[in-house]
Scaffold this active site. Structure first.
Site, PDB file in Angstrom:
ATOM      1  N   ASP A  84     -43.590 -97.843  38.565  1.00 43.57           N
ATOM      2  CA  ASP A  84     -42.185 -97.439  38.684  1.00 43.57           C
ATOM      3  C   ASP A  84     -41.510 -98.083  39.904  1.00 43.57           C
ATOM      4  O   ASP A  84     -42.133 -98.801  40.685  1.00 43.57           O
ATOM      5  CB  ASP A  84     -42.138 -95.902  38.763  1.00 43.57           C
ATOM      6  CG  ASP A  84     -40.935 -95.303  38.045  1.00 43.57           C
ATOM      7  OD1 ASP A  84     -39.934 -96.011  37.872  1.00 43.57           O
ATOM      8  OD2 ASP A  84     -41.009 -94.113  37.680  1.00 43.57           O
TER       9      ASP A  84
ATOM     10  N   ASP B 221     -33.632 -94.075  32.149  1.00 46.88           N
ATOM     11  CA  ASP B 221     -34.423 -93.180  31.298  1.00 46.88           C
ATOM     12  C   ASP B 221     -33.681 -92.731  30.039  1.00 46.88           C
ATOM     13  O   ASP B 221     -32.476 -92.466  30.056  1.00 46.88           O
ATOM     14  CB  ASP B 221     -34.823 -91.930  32.099  1.00 46.88           C
ATOM     15  CG  ASP B 221     -35.836 -92.262  33.178  1.00 46.88           C
ATOM     16  OD1 ASP B 221     -36.189 -93.450  33.336  1.00 46.88           O
ATOM     17  OD2 ASP B 221     -36.279 -91.326  33.864  1.00 46.88           O
TER      18      ASP B 221
HETATM   19  C1  GLA Z   1     -38.735 -92.638  36.406  1.00 47.14           C
HETATM   20  C2  GLA Z   1     -39.201 -93.334  35.134  1.00 47.14           C
HETATM   21  C3  GLA Z   1     -39.591 -92.285  34.103  1.00 47.14           C
HETATM   22  C4  GLA Z   1     -40.686 -91.389  34.670  1.00 47.14           C
HETATM   23  C5  GLA Z   1     -40.239 -90.764  35.985  1.00 47.14           C
HETATM   24  C6  GLA Z   1     -41.378 -90.034  36.681  1.00 47.14           C
HETATM   25  O1  GLA Z   1     -37.551 -91.937  36.202  1.00 47.14           O
HETATM   26  O2  GLA Z   1     -38.204 -94.182  34.635  1.00 47.14           O
HETATM   27  O3  GLA Z   1     -40.006 -92.886  32.891  1.00 47.14           O
HETATM   28  O4  GLA Z   1     -41.854 -92.159  34.862  1.00 47.14           O
HETATM   29  O5  GLA Z   1     -39.739 -91.751  36.884  1.00 47.14           O
HETATM   30  O6  GLA Z   1     -41.014 -89.502  37.918  1.00 47.14           O
END
Ligand code: GLA
Length: 408
Positions: free
Chosen positions: A155, A210
């Protein structure tokens, strides 16, 4: 004189040394994710409540539900699994959430014929505030390899001062040095055009922020948005040329079974397959409705996603409400998906012989004027005639018609 004569040989030796170095360092593992990865990830449904019990039960359910037979392979633990680093800086899982440790868990997952994925972040802290890998990349990669991890999602929280290509390349090199092949999933939300460099660094890269379980909306979180299915679909424009075997655009994990209507789930799943997207389910596999199971395990639709050609589909036409998508498939077949973006039913009329569907990327053409295809409806499983007669159908709101055109 002698020096001049030696130069061509020296050049060859230098070239050989350079190639030898390049193959020892600075590579990604070959032959991984030759078709888009398929699996499950904890985040969309379980957020910060991951545990060893959940992961074991999900692995059991992946087998007993038929998901494994349908092609799903990776069980991926997302954020919040981490405990403290030990005195030497090696990461440990939270002992309350994962009392048996990651090695035992990986052994269990492998005994089921499945693979285990884990999550970290290029920054010092993950998005959930747990230990990230910054400054510990090689140690973390080594630890994951010792545990038997097969997939890493990496990430981008807390990385504003980092160069994205550099940070992901560092982790790629760390994984390679650790010696255990792991699919490397780049999750920097499309901020630094990962499609331009992600193919050299990893196997898939997120193209957007997301997803949320909503067909047509976005959720405003102040400094960031969560996107619905149609919003993510539209953000894929222009990216298909970057995808292919071993390196995929990732429009985020699936929200099938997480609250949308059945027709919306069906459309979401179909569109992700047209996009040759990674199929990472994000629902509770232990409690699936019949409809959710049928959507996620439609083998004919999955076959469109997993097609060996590995060419992402494209939007052929749109009138703002109805869209027609095509995807070239191996062996001369095509997938076609008609999407109704509106909530109202729409009439679909498509006179094949008048449509010129060509694809500059794959250099393929449907040649509907001279080629007749048999039509199979991939959701009703009906054989629906051939392309000799125009397609005439009615499509409910937020739904798709998904066809396979088979060369006779
Ligand atoms: C980010 C990623 C998500 C998830 C969260 C976890 O937002 O894009 O897919 O992995 O972190 O904290």
């Amino acid at each position: 004189m002698l020096r001049e004569n030696c130069w061509p040989i020296m050049k060859k030796i230098l070239l050989f040394l350079c190639l030898a170095c390049a193959s020892a360092f600075g590579q990604k593992f070959p032959d991984l994710a030759l078709t888009p990865p398929m699996g499950w990830n904890s985040w969309n449904k379980f957020g910060n409540t991951v545990s060893e019990e959940l992961i074991r039960q999900t692995a059991d359910a992946m087998v007993s539900s038929g998901m494994k037979d349908a092609g799903y392979e990776y069980i991926n633990i997302d954020d919040t699994w981490q405990g403290e680093r030990d005195g030497q800086g090696f990461i440990r899982p939270d002992p309350k959430k994962f009392p048996s440790g990651m090695k035992a868990l990986a052994d269990y997952i492998h005994s089921k014929g499945l693979k285990l994925g884990i999550y970290s972040d290029a920054g010092a802290k993950t998005c959930g505030g747990f230990a990230g890998s910054r400054g510990h990349e090689y140690q973390d990669a080594q630890m994951y390899a010792q545990w038997g991890i097969d997939y890493l999602k990496y990430d981008w929280c807390g990385c504003e001062d980092l160069n994205a290509k550099g940070a992901y390349t560092t982790m790629r090199d760390a994984l390679y040095a650790a010696g255990r092949p792991m699919v490397f999933s780049i999750c920097e939300w499309g901020n630094n055009k990962p499609w331009e460099w992600g193919g050299a660094a990893g196997n898939l890269w997120r193209t957007t922020g997301d997803i949320c379980p909503c067909f047509d909306c976005k959720e405003d979180h102040g400094t960031w948005y969560q996107w619905g299915v149609l919003q993510i679909l539209d953000l894929q424009a222009g990216l298909r040329k970057y995808a292919g075997p071993g390196h995929w655009n990732d429009p985020d994990m699936l929200e099938v079974g997480n609250g949308m209507a059945v027709n919306e789930d069906r459309a979401h799943f179909s569109l992700w397959c047209m996009l040759a997207a990674p199929l990472i389910s994000g629902n509770d596999l232990r409690n699936m409705t019949k409809e959710t199971a049928e959507t996620l395990m439609n083998k004919d639709v999955i076959a469109v996603d997993q097609d060996k050609l590995g060419i992402e589909g494209f939007r052929y036409s749109s009138d703002g409400v109805l869209e027609v998508w095509f995807k070239p498939l191996a062996g001369g077949d095509w997938a076609m998906c008609v999407l109704n973006r509106s909530t109202r039913p729409q009439k679909v009329f498509f006179n094949w012989k008048n449509e010129k569907v060509g694809d500059d990327l794959s250099k393929r053409d449907t040649t509907f004027d001279t080629t007749v295809y048999r039509i199979r409806d991939l959701w009703t499983k009906a054989d629906s005639g051939t392309t000799e007669k125009p397609l005439n159908a009615e499509l409910p709101g937020h739904d798709v018609l998904m066809l396979r055109l088979q060369k006779q």
